[in-house]
Motif scaffolding. Structure first.
Motif, mmCIF file in Angstrom:
data_model
loop_
_atom_site.group_PDB
_atom_site.id
_atom_site.type_symbol
_atom_site.label_atom_id
_atom_site.label_comp_id
_atom_site.label_asym_id
_atom_site.label_seq_id
_atom_site.Cartn_x
_atom_site.Cartn_y
_atom_site.Cartn_z
ATOM 1 N N PHE A 4 8.947 -11.023 6.679
ATOM 2 C CA PHE A 4 8.542 -9.630 6.470
ATOM 3 C C PHE A 4 9.755 -8.710 6.330
ATOM 4 C CE2 PHE A 4 4.971 -11.792 8.480
ATOM 5 C CZ PHE A 4 4.071 -11.655 7.437
ATOM 6 N N ILE A 7 10.790 -9.114 2.699
ATOM 7 C CA ILE A 7 9.947 -8.331 1.783
ATOM 8 C C ILE A 7 10.286 -6.846 1.914
ATOM 9 C CG2 ILE A 7 7.579 -7.629 1.281
ATOM 10 C CD1 ILE A 7 6.731 -10.460 2.353
ATOM 11 N N PHE A 11 11.862 -5.917 -1.544
ATOM 12 C CA PHE A 11 10.734 -5.752 -2.467
ATOM 13 C C PHE A 11 9.807 -4.595 -2.118
ATOM 14 C CE2 PHE A 11 11.779 -10.380 -2.687
ATOM 15 C CZ PHE A 11 12.377 -10.323 -3.929
ATOM 16 N N GLY A 20 0.079 -0.693 -1.373
ATOM 17 C CA GLY A 20 0.785 -1.679 -2.186
ATOM 18 C C GLY A 20 1.413 -2.693 -1.283
ATOM 19 N N VAL A 21 2.725 -2.952 -1.450
ATOM 20 C CA VAL A 21 3.430 -3.926 -0.619
ATOM 21 C C VAL A 21 3.227 -3.559 0.844
ATOM 22 C CG1 VAL A 21 5.681 -4.866 -0.021
ATOM 23 C CG2 VAL A 21 5.142 -4.351 -2.415
ATOM 24 N N GLY A 22 2.797 -4.530 1.645
ATOM 25 C CA GLY A 22 2.607 -4.275 3.063
ATOM 26 C C GLY A 22 1.149 -4.129 3.441
ATOM 27 N N ASP A 23 0.248 -4.186 2.474
ATOM 28 C CA ASP A 23 -1.177 -4.160 2.816
ATOM 29 C C ASP A 23 -1.837 -5.418 2.263
ATOM 30 O OD1 ASP A 23 -3.839 -2.963 3.576
ATOM 31 O OD2 ASP A 23 -2.473 -1.289 3.928
ATOM 32 N N ASP A 24 -3.096 -5.662 2.642
ATOM 33 C CA ASP A 24 -3.759 -6.863 2.149
ATOM 34 C C ASP A 24 -3.972 -6.815 0.646
ATOM 35 O OD1 ASP A 24 -4.367 -8.565 4.521
ATOM 36 O OD2 ASP A 24 -5.136 -6.651 5.207
ATOM 37 N N ASP A 40 -2.177 -14.613 -3.836
ATOM 38 C CA ASP A 40 -1.768 -15.563 -2.800
ATOM 39 C C ASP A 40 -1.474 -16.908 -3.438
ATOM 40 O OD1 ASP A 40 -1.482 -15.124 0.078
ATOM 41 O OD2 ASP A 40 -3.440 -14.157 -0.075
ATOM 42 N N ASP A 68 -8.542 -11.343 1.556
ATOM 43 C CA ASP A 68 -7.774 -10.090 1.450
ATOM 44 C C ASP A 68 -8.649 -8.969 0.880
ATOM 45 O OD1 ASP A 68 -5.217 -10.695 2.504
ATOM 46 O OD2 ASP A 68 -4.652 -11.714 0.658
ATOM 47 N N ARG A 151 -4.551 -1.068 6.217
ATOM 48 C CA ARG A 151 -4.127 -1.431 7.573
ATOM 49 C C ARG A 151 -3.699 -0.195 8.352
ATOM 50 N NH1 ARG A 151 -0.055 -6.515 5.991
ATOM 51 N NH2 ARG A 151 -1.691 -7.943 5.265
ATOM 52 N N ASP A 217 -7.102 -9.257 7.342
ATOM 53 C CA ASP A 217 -7.686 -10.577 7.555
ATOM 54 C C ASP A 217 -6.664 -11.423 8.315
ATOM 55 O OD1 ASP A 217 -6.046 -10.689 5.162
ATOM 56 O OD2 ASP A 217 -6.870 -12.691 4.838
ATOM 57 N N SER A 219 -4.726 -14.242 8.700
ATOM 58 C CA SER A 219 -4.253 -15.421 7.971
ATOM 59 C C SER A 219 -3.060 -16.067 8.661
ATOM 60 C CB SER A 219 -3.880 -15.046 6.535
ATOM 61 O OG SER A 219 -2.959 -13.975 6.507
ATOM 62 N N ASP A 220 -2.276 -15.265 9.383
ATOM 63 C CA ASP A 220 -1.031 -15.784 9.972
ATOM 64 C C ASP A 220 -1.082 -15.862 11.495
ATOM 65 O OD1 ASP A 220 0.005 -15.879 7.416
ATOM 66 O OD2 ASP A 220 0.994 -13.938 7.574
HETATM 67 P P1 ADP Z 1 -1.487 -11.497 3.107
HETATM 68 O O1 ADP Z 1 -1.324 -12.494 4.224
HETATM 69 O O2 ADP Z 1 -2.422 -10.395 3.438
HETATM 70 O O3 ADP Z 1 -1.772 -12.137 1.776
HETATM 71 P P2 ADP Z 1 1.352 -11.513 3.103
HETATM 72 O O4 ADP Z 1 1.625 -11.681 4.551
HETATM 73 O O5 ADP Z 1 1.391 -12.706 2.217
HETATM 74 O O6 ADP Z 1 -0.069 -10.785 2.947
HETATM 75 O O7 ADP Z 1 2.336 -10.429 2.491
HETATM 76 C C1 ADP Z 1 2.582 -9.216 3.177
HETATM 77 C C2 ADP Z 1 2.696 -8.075 2.195
HETATM 78 O O8 ADP Z 1 3.878 -8.218 1.408
HETATM 79 C C3 ADP Z 1 1.548 -7.976 1.203
HETATM 80 O O9 ADP Z 1 1.288 -6.615 0.961
HETATM 81 C C4 ADP Z 1 2.115 -8.636 -0.047
HETATM 82 O O10 ADP Z 1 1.493 -8.144 -1.212
HETATM 83 C C5 ADP Z 1 3.572 -8.229 0.016
HETATM 84 N N1 ADP Z 1 4.491 -9.164 -0.650
HETATM 85 C C6 ADP Z 1 4.696 -10.458 -0.315
HETATM 86 N N2 ADP Z 1 5.657 -11.010 -1.100
HETATM 87 C C7 ADP Z 1 6.053 -10.041 -1.961
HETATM 88 C C8 ADP Z 1 7.002 -9.970 -3.011
HETATM 89 N N3 ADP Z 1 7.747 -11.039 -3.347
HETATM 90 N N4 ADP Z 1 7.131 -8.804 -3.688
HETATM 91 C C9 ADP Z 1 6.393 -7.729 -3.338
HETATM 92 N N5 ADP Z 1 5.480 -7.722 -2.358
HETATM 93 C C10 ADP Z 1 5.314 -8.860 -1.663
#
Ligand code: ADP
Ligand code: MG
Length: 328
Positions: A4, A7, A11, A20-24, A40, A68, A151, A217, A219-220
């Motif tokens: 994390f 990311i 990213f 966006g990035v950081g949400d489901d 995914d 998600d 979230r 959700d 998942s981890d």
């Molecule tokens: P989830 O388990 O809900 O699918 P992840 O834990 O896989 O989410 O990812 C965490 C967050 O980071 C999500 O918002 C995902 O879209 C984002 N993310 C993951 N990898 C990248 C990447 N390479 N570039 C941009 N966003 C990313």
């Protein structure tokens, strides 16, 4: 560097979209409707055993994406499928497609595109081996613009809920590794189903529109995923361990294994969500309509941080966290 942090550092950029990035899901307004988009990837040797059942893989590859969408309260609309295959094995492809479309059809979710490539052959220890089978799905769902959920909306005083039960997918893995004992054949099969054919809580996600203030959700792992809600909502939480819903098979395992599976095991694909205490009756009604049980496992607090309490109110060690692909 954790997955994390990676990311976040490389990213994550400001955006004008709702999420966006950081949400489901990414949430993109399009008129009265908001599109929820998620992607995914499942990689052989990382997310599944190389000998995994093809039909189950087809199911799971889509299920993790629909999960998600469920977190965002979105109704599945369509998906895209990208594959890197070591070879064109027709029996494998037929079974994979069967599992994939059975779930897609159950949710009225159409396959609208994708990409197919051959995984390269690799040289390992003087031998030629197949590059890993890789399955990547992008799913798109819809949610009324007024009902979007991320979230980030949890508020101090909210109840903390989780659907179904957690830990059985991790228990299936623990059993495979010889760490869990005393499971009868039916329990082993039930745990494997949880691991290999998770049921995304789509209907519950939709029925919680307007009730849940935040959702993710699982998942981890429960605590790691809860952390994501807490960070984004800038709140803390107190979880009551005895209330964390577990199967009878898991409850018979040693306490340490139970905690690891239920609090930090991945692949549950349950919904973890927050809702105002005033909405308890409505949350239970929504769950009953969706045919899923929900358990109230704790409370959102104004103070940052996450506490897990045992039956006597004593603090449990919560250093277990969810799965991290880049943890040392
Ligand atoms: P989830 O388990 O809900 O699918 P992840 O834990 O896989 O989410 O990812 C965490 C967050 O980071 C999500 O918002 C995902 O879209 C984002 N993310 C993951 N990898 C990248 C990447 N390479 N570039 C941009 N966003 C990313
Ligand atoms: Mg998710």
């Amino acid at each position: 560097m954790s997955e994390f942090e990676l990311i976040a550092r490389y990213f994550t950029r400001p955006t004008r979209e709702r999420a966006g990035v950081g949400d489901d899901c990414a949430l993109i307004d399009a008129g009265d409707v908001t599109l929820a988009i998620t992607t995914d990837m499942l990689l052989a040797g990382r997310h599944f055993f190389a000998d995994a059942d093809a039909e189950a893989l087809g199911h799971k590859a889509l299920a993790v994406n629909l999960s998600d969408l469920a977190a965002a309260g979105a109704a599945p609309r369509c998906f895209f499928l990208s594959l890197a295959l070591p070879r064109a094995d027709e029996a494998w492809l037929a079974a994979f497609a069967r599992g994939l479309f059975a779930l897609a059809d159950a949710h009225g979710c159409a396959l609208l595109g994708g990409d197919t490539t051959r995984a390269p052959q690799l040289r390992v220890d003087e031998r030629t081996v197949d590059g890993p089978l890789t399955i990547s799905i992008t799913a798109i769902g819809e949610v009324p613009r007024a009902a979007v959920r991320t979230r980030a909306g949890a508020r101090a005083g909210d109840d903390l809920w989780v659907s179904g039960s957690v830990g059985d997918a991790a228990l299936a893995l623990a059993h495979r590794c010889g760490e869990a004992t005393g499971l009868d054949a039916a329990e082993r099969a039930a745990c494997r189903m949880r691991l290999e054919r998770p049921a995304p809580r789509v209907e519950l996600g939709i029925r919680l529109r307007g009730l849940a203030t935040a959702a993710i959700d699982v998942s981890d792992g429960l605590l790691g995923d809860l952390d994501h809600i807490l960070e984004r909502s800038r709140v803390g939480a107190r979880v009551r361990w005895p209330r964390v819903p577990r199967s009878d098979a898991l409850r018979r395992q040693p306490e340490a294994l139970q905690r690891r599976c239920a609090l930090a095991g991945g692949d549950d694909y349950e919904l973890l969500f927050t809702a105002p205490a005033s909405a308890r009756v409505e949350v239970l009604a929504a769950a009953a309509e969706a045919g899923v049980e929900v358990s109230r496992i704790g409370t959102v607090t104004a103070d940052a941080g996450l506490e897990v309490l045992d039956a006597d109110g004593a603090l449990l060690d919560t250093t277990y966290r969810g799965y991290d692909h880049f943890a040392p």
